[in-house]
Design a protein around this motif. Structure first.
Motif, mmCIF file in Angstrom:
data_model
loop_
_atom_site.group_PDB
_atom_site.id
_atom_site.type_symbol
_atom_site.label_atom_id
_atom_site.label_comp_id
_atom_site.label_asym_id
_atom_site.label_seq_id
_atom_site.Cartn_x
_atom_site.Cartn_y
_atom_site.Cartn_z
ATOM 1 N N SER A 44 0.858 -0.956 -0.058
ATOM 2 C CA SER A 44 -0.034 0.138 -0.048
ATOM 3 C C SER A 44 0.715 1.285 0.124
ATOM 4 C CB SER A 44 -0.858 0.040 1.263
ATOM 5 O OG SER A 44 -0.166 -0.050 2.457
ATOM 6 N N GLU A 46 2.157 1.885 -3.398
ATOM 7 C CA GLU A 46 0.910 2.164 -4.417
ATOM 8 C C GLU A 46 0.732 3.812 -4.239
ATOM 9 O OE1 GLU A 46 -2.071 -0.424 -4.006
ATOM 10 O OE2 GLU A 46 -1.080 -2.257 -5.189
ATOM 11 N N ALA A 47 0.788 4.066 -2.967
ATOM 12 C CA ALA A 47 0.388 5.522 -2.490
ATOM 13 C C ALA A 47 1.615 6.460 -3.069
ATOM 14 C CB ALA A 47 0.699 5.748 -1.143
ATOM 15 N N LEU A 50 3.464 5.640 -5.609
ATOM 16 C CA LEU A 50 3.405 5.307 -7.029
ATOM 17 C C LEU A 50 2.464 6.571 -7.416
ATOM 18 C CD1 LEU A 50 3.612 4.152 -9.864
ATOM 19 C CD2 LEU A 50 2.247 2.461 -9.344
ATOM 20 N N ASN A 51 1.280 6.866 -6.952
ATOM 21 C CA ASN A 51 0.048 7.654 -7.404
ATOM 22 C C ASN A 51 0.627 9.297 -7.460
ATOM 23 O OD1 ASN A 51 -1.844 5.740 -7.482
ATOM 24 N ND2 ASN A 51 -2.320 6.158 -5.575
ATOM 25 N N GLU A 52 1.766 9.308 -6.584
ATOM 26 C CA GLU A 52 2.241 10.739 -6.678
ATOM 27 C C GLU A 52 3.374 10.844 -7.565
ATOM 28 O OE1 GLU A 52 2.673 13.006 -2.683
ATOM 29 O OE2 GLU A 52 2.442 10.904 -1.942
ATOM 30 N N LYS A 92 5.161 11.047 -11.184
ATOM 31 C CA LYS A 92 4.528 11.136 -12.767
ATOM 32 C C LYS A 92 5.882 11.054 -13.767
ATOM 33 C CE LYS A 92 0.285 12.131 -11.810
ATOM 34 N NZ LYS A 92 0.333 11.426 -10.572
ATOM 35 N N SER A 126 5.930 2.098 -12.433
ATOM 36 C CA SER A 126 5.049 1.189 -11.884
ATOM 37 C C SER A 126 5.253 0.478 -10.519
ATOM 38 C CB SER A 126 4.877 0.197 -13.080
ATOM 39 O OG SER A 126 6.377 -0.677 -13.228
#
Length: 578
Positions: A63, A66-67, A69-71, A73, A82
């Motif tokens: 988690s 993934e957190a 990764l969301n930030e 770019k 990824s």
């Protein structure tokens, strides 16, 4: 270069996690290249951020990944990001990968991968490496091969990483064995035979006197008397000892020349024999020297002071021992060379000896002993030639050269060369080194002639063959610098795979510097050779359009220079034709 990409990714992470860029440099690692699938180029294991205290832990690794990764770019350098199992993967733009990895070709090729922020984190200073260290008056035993080539690798590695290196050969040139040899030479020795075949004659005398001493107690008395004369520097004994020493060093230098090994200092136990009394006095003044019931001088090393563990530093007759001279040598070296670190390379049977040496030095107040290190290694089993059991290194080198020369004469790919014996010698030594270095140094390994000298598979012959093949291609076609590099011409999977693998070069050297194991570099170079073999099939130069051929030559030129640099660190002399 890998450092360009690491820095770019570190900048990105720094902005999001509000930590200095340098905090992420060592956390990022290059992903191993794979011919079967297109991998990312770098990965960031989330747990390293927690472990190093870079970010606080919040929830499970997946988690967290993934957190983060969301930030993140993509940008002008990184084209894809990824998340895997607890890791963030970064894939850089392929054209930028090609451009950065090949743009400095020809400009100080020997420095490729070394100007790395990762390597700059390693401490630099003066490194003293003691290795080889055979006993004088004996032919070079094959057992000394490991100490010699491992020590040479460590010295080469430290030097290429920017350390000032002092290479020391600490000869076994003192002690009771010279009492035995001196007494034996007085009885059985011949100055004529000494001139004809010096070390063989001394070896024969040593064997003969030991055999005789088993039934003649008088010879032991004569041996003790000869060593007493040495300890008191009496002229006749010293003159004979000096002759043995000079003969030995001259003979050893011939073997070192064949191996491509050099030393800055030829030292020995005899150099420090006169300083042992100062060591004993110092131990006494510090209250560290105890005397046993047998009259020997010892240093208590037990945690509770109950003499359950101790090191003997003086015989009952007051003469010094190996460890006494090692203490004196270490102190003398620190005073003369002000080293940052000192590394001893010997077999694993001496682990206890060096543990005691470092413990005594620390007890004497020498805090620098914490920066002394023993690199130990296992035994070689089954080192034989066609003539049967052999203990002498010259015979092993002769056999390697002869077998390699035979293999070359049988191969249809062997090129005409001016000096095939010299090439066979270099390739044979490469085979010896790679067989020795493939596994952990502390492991024993079985010596196998046929497997060692195979041209295919993970051998030194395969390394040399790949290097020579690339040299031949470059000699005939050029090095790819005729035209300006067009990165779009090197986007095939086999080309990208090589460049991805080269991204790992500074990491491999970093890991090698930390544990002083050559296996990291050996495995890196062997995999590089396998990738090259595929690329040479899939990316032909001859018959390709000129601009494509030039781009491919540029890739192969970079690969050849890294292969050669890595081989030299291992102590291997690259051959250009075979």
């Amino acid at each position: 270069m890998a450092c360009f990409f690491r820095r770019s990714i570190a900048v990105k992470l720094s902005r999001i996690l509000q930590q200095p860029e340098d905090a992420f440099i060592s956390a990022l690692s290059a992903v191993p290249a794979s011919k079967k699938q297109q991998n990312a180029d770098f990965r960031l294991p989330i747990n390293t951020l927690f472990k190093d205290g870079i970010v606080p832990s919040k929830g499970d690794l997946q988690s967290q990944a993934e957190a983060l990764l969301n930030e993140l770019k993509p940008d002008s350098v990184v084209e894809d990001i990824s998340a895997g199992r607890g890791v963030i993967n970064f894939r850089v733009h392929r054209k930028i990968l090609v451009q950065k990895m090949l743009e400095t070709l020809g400009k100080d090729d020997e420095r490729f991968g070394l100007d790395s922020e990762l390597l700059n984190r390693l401490e630099k200073g003066r490194t003293l490496v003691e290795y080889s260290s055979p006993n004088i008056a004996k032919r070079f035993h094959a057992g000394h091969l490991r100490s010699t080539i491992i020590g040479n690798f460590i010295a080469n590695l430290k030097q290429c990483l920017g350390n000032e290196v002092i290479r020391v050969n600490y000869l076994g040139d003192w002690g009771m064995q010279f009492g035995i040899l001196g007494a034996g030479f007085e009885k059985y020795g011949s100055q004529e035979k000494l001139k004809e075949n010096p070390l063989q004659h001394l070896f024969d005398v040593y064997v003969q006197v030991n055999r005789e001493a088993e039934i003649n107690e008088g010879l032991w008395h004569a041996a003790r008397e000869f060593f007493r004369q040495l300890e008191h520097h009496e002229d006749k004994a010293m003159s004979l000892w000096q002759q043995f020493r000079e003969i030995s060093v001259k003979e050893y230098e011939q073997v070192y020349k064949r191996l491509g090994v050099r030393f800055d200092i030829y030292s020995g136990e005899s150099f420090h024999e006169g300083q042992t009394q100062e060591v004993v006095q110092r131990l006494q003044n510090l209250g560290l020297l105890k005397t046993t019931e047998k009259g020997t001088g010892v240093v208590d090393l037990s945690p509770t002071g109950d003499m359950s563990t101790y090191s003997t530093v003086l015989r009952s007759d007051g003469t010094s021992l190996y460890i006494t001279r090692d203490i004196a040598a270490a102190i003398d070296r620190k005073e003369k060379h002000t080293f940052h670190e000192m590394i001893y390379v010997t077999d694993k049977s001496q682990q206890n000896h060096f543990g005691q040496l470092f413990q005594i030095l620390l007890a004497m107040g020498h805090s620098w002993a914490q920066r002394c290190r023993h690199v130990s290694f296992g035994l070689v089993q089954g080192m034989k030639t066609r003539r049967g059991e052999v203990i002498f290194l010259e015979d092993i080198l002769d056999e390697a050269r002869a077998r390699m020369l035979h293999n070359m004469s049988q191969s249809i790919t062997t090129k005409d060369m001016e000096n095939p014996e010299d090439t066979a010698e270099k390739v044979g030594i490469s085979a010896l080194i790679i067989q020795d270095f493939k596994g952990p140094l502390e492991s024993d390994y079985k010596f196998e002639w046929d497997r060692m000298l195979q041209a295919k598979g993970d051998t030194g012959v395969f390394l040399q063959y790949t290097h020579a093949r690339l040299c031949s291609l470059i000699e005939m076609q050029g090095n790819g610098q005729e035209l300006e590099l067009d990165p779009s011409l090197l986007l095939e999977p086999s080309s990208i795979c090589i460049l991805q693998h080269l991204l790992r070069y500074d990491e491999v050297l970093y890991h090698s510097a930390q544990d002083l194991q050559p296996k990291h570099l050996v495995n890196f170079l062997l995999k590089l050779c396998h990738l090259v073999a595929s690329a040479l099939r899939e990316l032909p130069v001859k018959g390709s359009p000129h601009n494509v051929a030039q781009a491919r030559l540029r890739l192969f030129s970079r690969t050849r220079s890294v292969l050669a640099n890595g081989m030299r660190i291992l102590g291997i002399t690259p051959v250009y034709k075979m």
